[in-house]
Design an enzyme around this catalytic site. Sequence first.
Site, short mmCIF file in Angstrom:
data_model
loop_
_atom_site.label_atom_id
_atom_site.label_comp_id
_atom_site.label_asym_id
_atom_site.label_seq_id
_atom_site.Cartn_x
_atom_site.Cartn_y
_atom_site.Cartn_z
N GLN A 80 49.81 -29.07 -10.01
CA GLN A 80 50.68 -28.82 -8.86
C GLN A 80 52.13 -29.23 -9.10
OE1 GLN A 80 49.22 -29.67 -4.70
NE2 GLN A 80 50.81 -31.20 -4.84
N GLU A 110 58.55 -27.02 -3.21
CA GLU A 110 59.29 -28.28 -3.22
C GLU A 110 60.58 -28.18 -4.04
OE1 GLU A 110 56.97 -31.77 -3.95
OE2 GLU A 110 55.40 -31.15 -2.55
N ASP A 157 51.23 -34.24 -11.12
CA ASP A 157 50.30 -34.35 -9.99
C ASP A 157 49.29 -33.24 -10.17
OD1 ASP A 157 48.89 -34.52 -7.66
OD2 ASP A 157 50.61 -34.18 -6.31
N GLU A 189 48.85 -38.18 -11.05
CA GLU A 189 48.43 -38.29 -9.64
C GLU A 189 47.19 -37.44 -9.40
OE1 GLU A 189 51.75 -37.72 -7.02
OE2 GLU A 189 50.52 -36.88 -5.41
N ASP A 220 46.66 -39.88 -4.18
CA ASP A 220 47.34 -39.24 -3.04
C ASP A 220 46.26 -38.76 -2.07
OD1 ASP A 220 48.77 -37.64 -1.30
OD2 ASP A 220 49.25 -36.08 -2.74
N LYS A 233 52.45 -41.60 2.29
CA LYS A 233 53.01 -40.52 3.11
C LYS A 233 52.71 -40.85 4.57
CE LYS A 233 52.07 -36.71 -0.18
NZ LYS A 233 51.07 -35.67 -0.54
N ARG A 243 56.44 -34.53 1.82
CA ARG A 243 55.41 -33.50 1.79
C ARG A 243 56.02 -32.20 1.27
NH1 ARG A 243 50.48 -35.28 4.01
NH2 ARG A 243 49.86 -33.63 2.58
N SER A 244 55.18 -31.22 1.03
CA SER A 244 55.72 -29.95 0.56
C SER A 244 56.49 -29.23 1.66
CB SER A 244 54.63 -29.06 -0.01
OG SER A 244 53.54 -28.98 0.90
N LYS A 262 59.17 -40.02 -4.30
CA LYS A 262 58.83 -38.66 -4.75
C LYS A 262 59.09 -37.71 -3.60
CE LYS A 262 54.80 -35.92 -6.19
NZ LYS A 262 53.42 -35.65 -5.81
P1 PGA Z 1 51.43 -31.60 0.04
O1 PGA Z 1 51.36 -32.02 -1.48
O2 PGA Z 1 52.58 -32.23 0.68
O3 PGA Z 1 51.49 -30.10 0.04
O4 PGA Z 1 50.12 -32.04 0.64
C1 PGA Z 1 52.20 -32.90 -2.10
C2 PGA Z 1 51.45 -33.72 -3.11
O5 PGA Z 1 50.29 -33.43 -3.41
O6 PGA Z 1 51.97 -34.72 -3.59
ZN ZN Z 2 49.82 -35.19 -4.60
#
Ligand code: PGA
Ligand code: ZN
Length: 798
Positions: free
Chosen positions: A529, A571, A608, A651, A678, A703, A732-733, A754
């Site tokens: 990812q 992102e 990640d 991650e 995460d 988060k 977050r994304s 991050k």
């Molecule tokens: P997400 O992913 O904000 O889309 O859940 C970000 C991450 O996995 O770090």
């Molecule tokens: Zn993650």
Amino acid sequence: MAHGRDAAPRQDGDRALREVTEGATSAPDRAILEFLERAGLMAPGVAPQFEPLPGGVSSDIWVVRAGSSRFCVKRALGRLRVAADWRADVARNATEVAWLGHVATLYPDYVPAVLASDPDLGVFAMEYLPPGTHELWKSRLAAGRVSTDTAGGVGRRLSSIHALFAKARGAEIEFDTGPAFHALRIEPYLLATARVHADVAPILEDLAGRTERTKISVVHGDVSPKNILLGPRGPVFLDAECAWFGDPAFDLAFCLNHLLLKTLWVPSAESDLLAAFDALAQGYLQGVDWEPASAVEERAAQLLPALLLARIDGKSPVEYLTDARAKDTVRRVARPLLKHLPKTLEAVRRAWADRDASVRQVSGRGEGPWIERLIGRRVWDSRGRPTVEAEVVLSNGASGRAIAPAGASTGVNEAIDLRDGGGAFGGLGVDRAVRHVSGEIATALRGLSIRDQGVIDRRLIELDGTPNKARLGANATVAVSMAALHAAAAARGEPLWRHLAEGREPTLPMPMIQIFGGGAHAGRRVDIQDFLIVPVGASTFDEAVSIATRIYTAAGQMMAASGRLHGVADEGGWWPEFSSNGDALDTLVAAIERAGLRPGIDAAMAIDVAASQLRHGSSYRFAADDRDMSSEELVDLLLGWCRRYPIISVEDPLAEDDHEGMRLFTARAGRHLQVVGDDYLVTSADRISAAAAAGSCNAALLKPNQVGTVTETAAAFAAARAAGWATIVSARSGETEDVTIVHLAVGWAAGQLKVGSCARSERTAKWNEGLRIEEALGDRAALARLPVRPSLWMSAPA
Ligand code: PGA
Ligand code: ZN
């Protein structure tokens, strides 16, 4: 019982019991007719007419017409058709007869006259007091007709009755009904409530114990407006089924409790009801001659908050308080009173009357400013989707604002991001969550001191009432929680990072910056990812971000040169077009070099895997590499990459439910690199502690919206620290201009941050905020260093 009930059908609030009484037989049997005959209550030659009345605590009640006479007959039900713990034997009918009889000898106006009784049958007949002359007190209160004279009279009569029994010889034997009183009052009210409110359970249990041990007079057990008729000669008490030789304070508290609760039922009569509360208390206490009035007052004052809570969360809630907000109001007043038990009834009344102020007392220092307004607002995130903004306005005019972010590769154990569903915005609307902010949450938080984030967040958690913010939505709660945090800092005239630092040395976080986006954020062009860099060679935050931008630019140029540049992923990292995951890693190393930097020295790499997204049954599928792997094979593959590339952080290497795989990877790689949870940890303090104990992960991603409040995020941070782990505050994304997380990272000295790439404003908003903070810190600014570990890459043969 029974009298006047046709005018105001009884609602005793306990649904279970109501079912019983509604299902009660309406026609008496032979035994009752014989009883009436024996008692001489049957007019010769006339068949009596029976009219059943609703209600009665597990009894049948009839108004009987026999010739010209009218009277009531009451029969206890031997077996309740409800839960076993509400069973009570028919002897309570005899108890009631005894109570009525004793009271009538001294005070005939206080009770209906008993005409005849048969204790074996569990039946008695009593005078009928018609509704035309005997109005139910509850009906009057419901209509807003509240009189202090009436309340004072009830208080005076009640203490006369208690005084009578306190001196009556043998009352403790005749009314030795402890087990019944326990089953009908102590258990369903006090102990059942203790099971719901674990934190005050010991207090409730103590109160229950003390009440059961206090042996002073005969308690009626059900003194409430629904059991009091207002006749021409004053208040008349009905329904003494629960009578018990015990603590008279119970009756006083029980009745006063109804007057408080009715202020929520009939708000227009609040001041009259509170005056009635005073009048009843005074009338009662003036008549106390069996012990110091202050002693019985203190016990009543302490039982009152317990009974308040019991009528909301016990087994017999009042039927007229169904609104969640009203219930929350009761809890908000009652719980702090239980924690600091009052000595006087006046203290309880004051806490109740000044409900907002009582909220202020809960909030620790009881100092302002207080939350005055809360606004929910629909705004838009970086994917063009609706999201929740909250704005908190304080009593001194200061305010704070925050916006909830949203994930795309979310963990199954995350707090719930409440979406409207339906057709609009692809089901992603947040109107419900926004309404919760402006409505229910605003009401619940109004009047709270802004100084104690813990109290505010606890209120949010309690109000939501679910383990995962499913009712209010974590998008609603996190926006409110963070907005309150901003307001608190604003009220102190401080930047948020400094407000948060409190005694800690604020530290700039080491950035972790995405260069290529993949997985769920980029149409799954590659499986991994995030391909990130960590500018480990930087000595300032400013330098760290510029290193990242140099690599970002170089990577873009390389992709453009090879005709593989197709914009950016969610992102802000480059949208990948790689032949394999390894191809992406090779390109990243090349980009670092092309930027004139040394891989692993100026800039290290991080990935990640977001492996939950790659899980198919018990295996993992890497589509770009056309490969299915077991946990062990995935661990081997990742370790191979960590030897080949300067990767210092991995991650979610395995899926959120692959505990064995996580332990295996951590066991093999944990000494050399950062293993970040995460989706695996979802910012949960409990999961972090459990993972630490099991040897899974050695770093936690934090988060706030994964858990729903700042306080819970702080708890997760503390749990990670307690485990000796590294911490990475993360966006977050789906993001916005909100920069709260940067302040958390600096103020808490979390160590790493991050937020995606160094392109697109919702990302650069964070980096830029970090630059401002670094500037504000001046000489004191320090960039956090990562824990030094012997990396696999360094030790691997070239
Ligand atoms: P997400 O992913 O904000 O889309 O859940 C970000 C991450 O996995 O770090
Ligand atoms: Zn993650």
